[in-house]
Structure formats: C-alpha cells, structure tokens
Design an enzyme around this catalytic site. Structure first.
Site, PDB file in Angstrom:
ATOM      1  N   GLN A 195       0.834  -1.199   0.000  1.00 50.95           N
ATOM      2  CA  GLN A 195       0.000   0.000   0.000  1.00 50.95           C
ATOM      3  C   GLN A 195       0.870   1.250   0.000  1.00 50.95           C
ATOM      4  OE1 GLN A 195      -3.417  -0.444   0.068  1.00 50.95           O
ATOM      5  NE2 GLN A 195      -3.660   1.734  -0.236  1.00 50.95           N
ATOM      6  N   PHE A 196       1.376   1.645  -1.173  1.00 52.00           N
ATOM      7  CA  PHE A 196       2.290   2.787  -1.239  1.00 52.00           C
ATOM      8  C   PHE A 196       1.626   4.090  -0.826  1.00 52.00           C
ATOM      9  CE2 PHE A 196       0.266   3.447  -5.295  1.00 52.00           C
ATOM     10  CZ  PHE A 196       0.353   4.813  -5.511  1.00 52.00           C
ATOM     11  N   THR A 197       0.298   4.170  -0.896  1.00 52.14           N
ATOM     12  CA  THR A 197      -0.373   5.418  -0.547  1.00 52.14           C
ATOM     13  C   THR A 197      -0.241   5.767   0.931  1.00 52.14           C
ATOM     14  OG1 THR A 197      -2.501   4.300  -0.281  1.00 52.14           O
ATOM     15  CG2 THR A 197      -2.011   5.237  -2.456  1.00 52.14           C
TER      16      THR A 197
END
Length: 133
Positions: free
Chosen positions: A66-68
C-alpha cells in the site's frame, strides 16, 4: 482480497497489514517490522486486556502492499508520494517482510504487488495501529 474478480488472498482471524515501503527502508527494517507484528500484544485475553500476540492466538496475516500510506499531505490538497520506494525497491522489501513474518511462525496471505486490489475487512475491535520501522 480480489484482483480482477479473483480471490488472491484471504485469512480468518488475524491481522490485515497494510504495508507501505519508504525509499529509506531496507531488509533489516522489513525483518524488524515482521518481528514486531508477530509479537505485538493487541489481542484480548480472558479478562479483555490486550495481552496476546498474533502468535499466541494462532492468527494469520493478510499482507497488502500500500504505497499510498507514504503520502505526504502537508502542502496543498494533492498528496505527494516522493518518499515512497520505487516498485523495483518496494516489491523485494514487501516480499522480505512477508517471508520474515512467515519465519516468525505466522501464516501469510499476500496480495498482488502493484495490482488494484479489493480488500474486504471485518474489524473486530478497536485496534488500528501505525508501526514505523
């Protein structure tokens, strides 16, 4: 967890781990974080106190890249992802985290790195914790 309508990972009782990898993270950080996740005492005992770990309750982990989570929102209204690791760095660290968690004795279901995933979560209790390596 679904990708293109297909189930790619699912667990019963346990933890949903949303894992964001920063550009300064490394293999050691992945191992330390996996150790922390496996041993964190966030499950209730018979008296209702947080005294049991994922290992103690024989729970599983659903690991979702989950790079966000790395978004910076201090300026303006558009998040910046400038400190998120590039995929060629982040994917091996995501896999290293999952492998280290398995080495701790936790069953791990994985998402598909970089895919658009639909994650269904039943949050049984008041615990959502941010861990930083």
């Amino acid at each position: 967890m679904l990708v293109d309508g297909d189930v790619v990972g699912e667990i019963g009782a346990g933890l949903c781990v949303l894992l964001g990898v920063e550009d300064t993270d490394d293999q050691d950080a992945a191992g330390r974080l996996a150790h922390k996740v496996a041993g964190l005492r966030i499950f209730e005992n018979e008296e209702g106190k947080f005294d049991r770990s994922l290992l103690d309750v024989h729970g599983s982990a659903l690991a979702v890249s989950q790079f966000t989570l790395i978004a910076e929102t201090g300026k303006g209204n558009r998040p910046s992802f400038s400190h998120a690791a590039r995929p060629e760095q982040a994917e091996p660290l995501y896999e290293a985290f999952c492998g280290a968690l398995e080495d701790e004795g936790v069953e791990v279901a994985r998402g598909v790195f970089g895919a658009r995933m639909e994650v269904d979560l039943l949050n049984d209790g008041p615990v959502t914790i941010v861990l930083d390596s």
